[in-house]
Design a protein around this motif. Structure first.
Motif, PDB file in Angstrom:
ATOM      1  N   ASN A  61     -44.700 103.318 -14.971  1.00 15.25           N
ATOM      2  CA  ASN A  61     -45.161 102.497 -13.573  1.00 15.25           C
ATOM      3  C   ASN A  61     -44.015 102.285 -12.697  1.00 15.25           C
ATOM      4  N   VAL A  62     -44.066 102.412 -11.395  1.00 21.51           N
ATOM      5  CA  VAL A  62     -42.610 102.259 -10.492  1.00 21.51           C
ATOM      6  C   VAL A  62     -43.228 101.132  -9.490  1.00 21.51           C
ATOM      7  N   GLN A  63     -42.437 100.181  -9.672  1.00 25.91           N
ATOM      8  CA  GLN A  63     -42.499  98.960  -8.418  1.00 25.91           C
ATOM      9  C   GLN A  63     -41.524  99.231  -7.594  1.00 25.91           C
ATOM     10  N   VAL A  64     -42.037  99.225  -6.232  1.00 25.85           N
ATOM     11  CA  VAL A  64     -41.245  99.690  -5.137  1.00 25.85           C
ATOM     12  C   VAL A  64     -41.083  98.257  -4.378  1.00 25.85           C
ATOM     13  N   TYR A  65     -39.681  98.049  -3.662  1.00 30.52           N
ATOM     14  CA  TYR A  65     -39.378  96.955  -3.040  1.00 30.52           C
ATOM     15  C   TYR A  65     -38.734  97.401  -1.459  1.00 30.52           C
ATOM     16  N   ARG A  66     -39.186  96.869  -0.647  1.00 32.91           N
ATOM     17  CA  ARG A  66     -38.904  97.349   0.687  1.00 32.91           C
ATOM     18  C   ARG A  66     -37.849  96.416   1.241  1.00 32.91           C
ATOM     19  N   PHE A  67     -37.282  96.927   2.535  1.00 34.11           N
ATOM     20  CA  PHE A  67     -36.034  96.054   2.954  1.00 34.11           C
ATOM     21  C   PHE A  67     -36.420  94.427   3.098  1.00 34.11           C
ATOM     22  N   GLY A  68     -35.339  93.988   2.657  1.00 32.53           N
ATOM     23  CA  GLY A  68     -35.305  92.495   2.703  1.00 32.53           C
ATOM     24  C   GLY A  68     -36.109  91.808   1.537  1.00 32.53           C
ATOM     25  N   GLU A  69     -36.690  92.547   0.675  1.00 36.92           N
ATOM     26  CA  GLU A  69     -37.444  91.751  -0.461  1.00 36.92           C
ATOM     27  C   GLU A  69     -36.553  91.410  -1.390  1.00 36.92           C
ATOM     28  N   LEU A  70     -35.234  92.046  -1.643  1.00 34.42           N
ATOM     29  CA  LEU A  70     -34.400  91.826  -2.643  1.00 34.42           C
ATOM     30  C   LEU A  70     -32.819  91.780  -1.997  1.00 34.42           C
ATOM     31  N   GLY A  71     -32.975  91.483  -0.433  1.00 30.18           N
ATOM     32  CA  GLY A  71     -31.779  91.525   0.009  1.00 30.18           C
ATOM     33  C   GLY A  71     -31.441  92.805   1.042  1.00 30.18           C
ATOM     34  N   GLU A  72     -30.221  93.031   1.276  1.00 27.56           N
ATOM     35  CA  GLU A  72     -29.854  94.033   2.329  1.00 27.56           C
ATOM     36  C   GLU A  72     -29.210  95.134   1.232  1.00 27.56           C
ATOM     37  N   SER A  73     -28.820  96.298   2.080  1.00 27.90           N
ATOM     38  CA  SER A  73     -28.465  97.272   1.255  1.00 27.90           C
ATOM     39  C   SER A  73     -27.385  97.144   0.137  1.00 27.90           C
ATOM     40  N   ASP A  74     -26.399  96.325   0.657  1.00 23.85           N
ATOM     41  CA  ASP A  74     -25.224  96.064  -0.301  1.00 23.85           C
ATOM     42  C   ASP A  74     -26.032  95.250  -1.622  1.00 23.85           C
ATOM     43  N   ASP A  75     -26.884  94.480  -1.327  1.00 28.07           N
ATOM     44  CA  ASP A  75     -27.448  93.733  -2.472  1.00 28.07           C
ATOM     45  C   ASP A  75     -27.879  94.711  -3.451  1.00 28.07           C
ATOM     46  N   ILE A  76     -29.100  95.654  -2.929  1.00 25.14           N
ATOM     47  CA  ILE A  76     -29.586  96.376  -3.789  1.00 25.14           C
ATOM     48  C   ILE A  76     -28.852  97.496  -4.467  1.00 25.14           C
ATOM     49  N   MET A  77     -27.882  97.835  -3.845  1.00 20.32           N
ATOM     50  CA  MET A  77     -26.692  98.809  -4.622  1.00 20.32           C
ATOM     51  C   MET A  77     -26.110  97.985  -5.785  1.00 20.32           C
ATOM     52  N   GLU A  78     -25.618  96.762  -5.661  1.00 24.37           N
ATOM     53  CA  GLU A  78     -25.092  95.871  -6.525  1.00 24.37           C
ATOM     54  C   GLU A  78     -26.101  95.544  -7.775  1.00 24.37           C
ATOM     55  N   GLN A  79     -27.633  95.513  -7.351  1.00 28.72           N
ATOM     56  CA  GLN A  79     -28.646  95.323  -8.523  1.00 28.72           C
ATOM     57  C   GLN A  79     -28.725  96.751  -9.244  1.00 28.72           C
ATOM     58  N   THR A  80     -28.585  97.872  -8.565  1.00 30.88           N
ATOM     59  CA  THR A  80     -28.789  99.103  -9.220  1.00 30.88           C
ATOM     60  C   THR A  80     -27.646  99.129 -10.326  1.00 30.88           C
ATOM     61  N   GLN A  81     -26.229  99.159  -9.669  1.00 32.96           N
ATOM     62  CA  GLN A  81     -25.177  99.339 -10.703  1.00 32.96           C
ATOM     63  C   GLN A  81     -25.253  98.347 -11.875  1.00 32.96           C
ATOM     64  N   ALA A  82     -25.884  97.173 -11.648  1.00 29.19           N
ATOM     65  CA  ALA A  82     -25.738  96.203 -12.605  1.00 29.19           C
ATOM     66  C   ALA A  82     -27.170  96.478 -13.705  1.00 29.19           C
ATOM     67  N   GLY A  83     -28.006  97.557 -13.198  1.00 32.04           N
ATOM     68  CA  GLY A  83     -29.150  97.693 -14.240  1.00 32.04           C
ATOM     69  C   GLY A  83     -30.233  96.993 -13.850  1.00 32.04           C
ATOM     70  N   ILE A  84     -30.372  96.113 -13.057  1.00 27.50           N
ATOM     71  CA  ILE A  84     -31.420  95.227 -12.595  1.00 27.50           C
ATOM     72  C   ILE A  84     -32.365  95.967 -12.013  1.00 27.50           C
ATOM     73  N   LEU A  85     -32.054  96.966 -10.911  1.00 31.49           N
ATOM     74  CA  LEU A  85     -33.056  98.282 -10.727  1.00 31.49           C
ATOM     75  C   LEU A  85     -32.826  99.247 -11.223  1.00 31.49           C
ATOM     76  N   GLN A  86     -33.794 100.072 -11.471  1.00 26.95           N
ATOM     77  CA  GLN A  86     -33.507 101.538 -12.113  1.00 26.95           C
ATOM     78  C   GLN A  86     -33.216 102.500 -10.981  1.00 26.95           C
ATOM     79  N   PHE A  87     -33.724 102.461  -9.705  1.00 24.56           N
ATOM     80  CA  PHE A  87     -33.793 103.230  -8.665  1.00 24.56           C
ATOM     81  C   PHE A  87     -33.596 102.806  -7.285  1.00 24.56           C
ATOM     82  N   VAL A  88     -32.890 103.483  -6.621  1.00 22.07           N
ATOM     83  CA  VAL A  88     -32.435 102.924  -4.955  1.00 22.07           C
ATOM     84  C   VAL A  88     -32.360 103.979  -4.205  1.00 22.07           C
TER      85      VAL A  88
END
Length: 339
Positions: A61-88
């Motif tokens: 399954n894929v859970q999609v998060y839109r703008f603002g739900e997990l912060g701004e662009s820098d936030d979601i990149m950091e979460q992806t590099q940390a492995g919290i998100l699988q895709f960005v």
């Protein structure tokens, strides 16, 4: 910090903390994917087409998060590099601080604006499909697809037809040094701002303009506070979809191939979606507001802006060195092949 911003920051941090606490116990078949746009926008279309393919062709399954739900662009990149998100999904406008060569998309008048040529370039370019893959891999990211979203359009507090028309105007830019260089070359004062502050800054005249694809200008209501649309034909908005590299490499060969096919399927569906989208969005804007003006620069007016592009190209080489020069040479060769 205002109470509203403090609440937003606290909420984003809390969400990230929650995802982090779940990362070790979440079901292995749930993949998290964040992007930078709103419901129905181009990145959202891509994300849901990717989700559709994955869920129809695997147990995941894929859970999609839109703008603002997990912060701004820098936030979601950091979460992806940390492995919290699988895709960005993140545009080179924000990735430029991480991968300086990604700023190549902000050299004005390097990219064509003809739809068919742009699409062919993204499908066939070695710079896009080979060189950038290596650059993203160096940052722990598996680049799956780069794709165009739309021609860049500038909005301002008055119609502009010459570089001198931008003199004294603060134009919002993403946090990207080369984009700042572009608007300096155009005669404006580049002003980096996160997306969440742009509407209010235009409304209060803290800034006098910004650039975005026309669908985003319509979706975000920017024409309400910046009603003069200027088609400069200086480039296309580009974005990139990627995976956390450790996550991707831990997938089986069959799953990796399925993910690649899902990204290709989403690309094809998204290209079909954006064909004609700019015209539809402009029609909606003109129907919604009588204050909007549309300025399409003539060839001679465009030439005045084009003459300033080489200084941005020089800045790009200064920022990126030999790797940037090699990428720019490949970029131009790829463009020559499709034009």
């Amino acid at each position: 910090m205002t109470l509203k911003n403090a609440f937003k920051t606290t909420a984003a941090v809390s969400t990230v903390a929650l995802l982090g606490s779940l990362s070790g116990i979440a079901q292995a078949d749930t993949w998290r994917y964040a992007h930078e746009e709103y419901e129905g926008d181009v990145q959202d279309v891509y994300a849901y087409k990717f989700k559709e393919y994955v869920e129809e062709n695997s147990e995941h399954n894929v859970q999609v998060y839109r703008f603002g739900e997990l912060g701004e662009s820098d936030d979601i990149m950091e979460q992806t590099q940390a492995g919290i998100l699988q895709f960005v999904n993140q545009s080179p406008g924000f990735t430029g601080s991480l991968i300086p060569e990604a700023q190549i998309f902000f050299i004005p008048y390097l990219m064509p604006t003809d739809f068919d040529t742009v699409v062919q370039f993204f499908r066939e370019s070695d710079a896009i499909n080979e060189d950038f893959v290596e650059l993203y891999a160096d940052q722990g990211l598996e680049l799956l697809k780069m794709y165009p979203e739309g021609e860049m359009v500038v909005t301002a507090d008055e119609p502009v037809t010459t570089p001198s028309g931008f003199n004294g105007k603060k134009i919002r830019v993403m946090t990207n040094p080369l984009l700042s260089s572009t608007y300096e070359a155009f005669g404006a004062t580049p002003t980096p701002l996160p997306w969440g502050e742009v509407y209010g800054a235009l409304q209060t005249n803290m800034i006098q303009g910004q650039e975005n694809p026309i669908f985003w200008i319509e979706s975000g209501g920017l024409y309400e506070v910046s009603p003069n649309l200027i088609f400069t034909k200086h480039g296309w908005f580009t974005t990139a979809m990627m995976a956390n590299q450790d996550f991707f490499e831990d997938l089986s060969a069959d799953e990796q191939e399925m993910v690649r096919m899902a990204s290709e399927y989403a690309f094809n569906e998204t290209i079909e979606h954006i064909d004609g989208l700019a015209e539809e969005s402009l029609d909606k804007i003109l129907e919604a507001s009588d204050d909007v003006t549309v300025t399409r620069l003539s060839d001679s007016q465009i030439e005045a802006f084009k003459k300033r592009a080489p200084m941005v190209e020089e800045t790009f080489i200064d920022m990126t060195g030999n790797s940037g020069q090699a990428l720019l040479d490949q970029f131009k060769a790829d463009l020559d092949a499709v034009q």
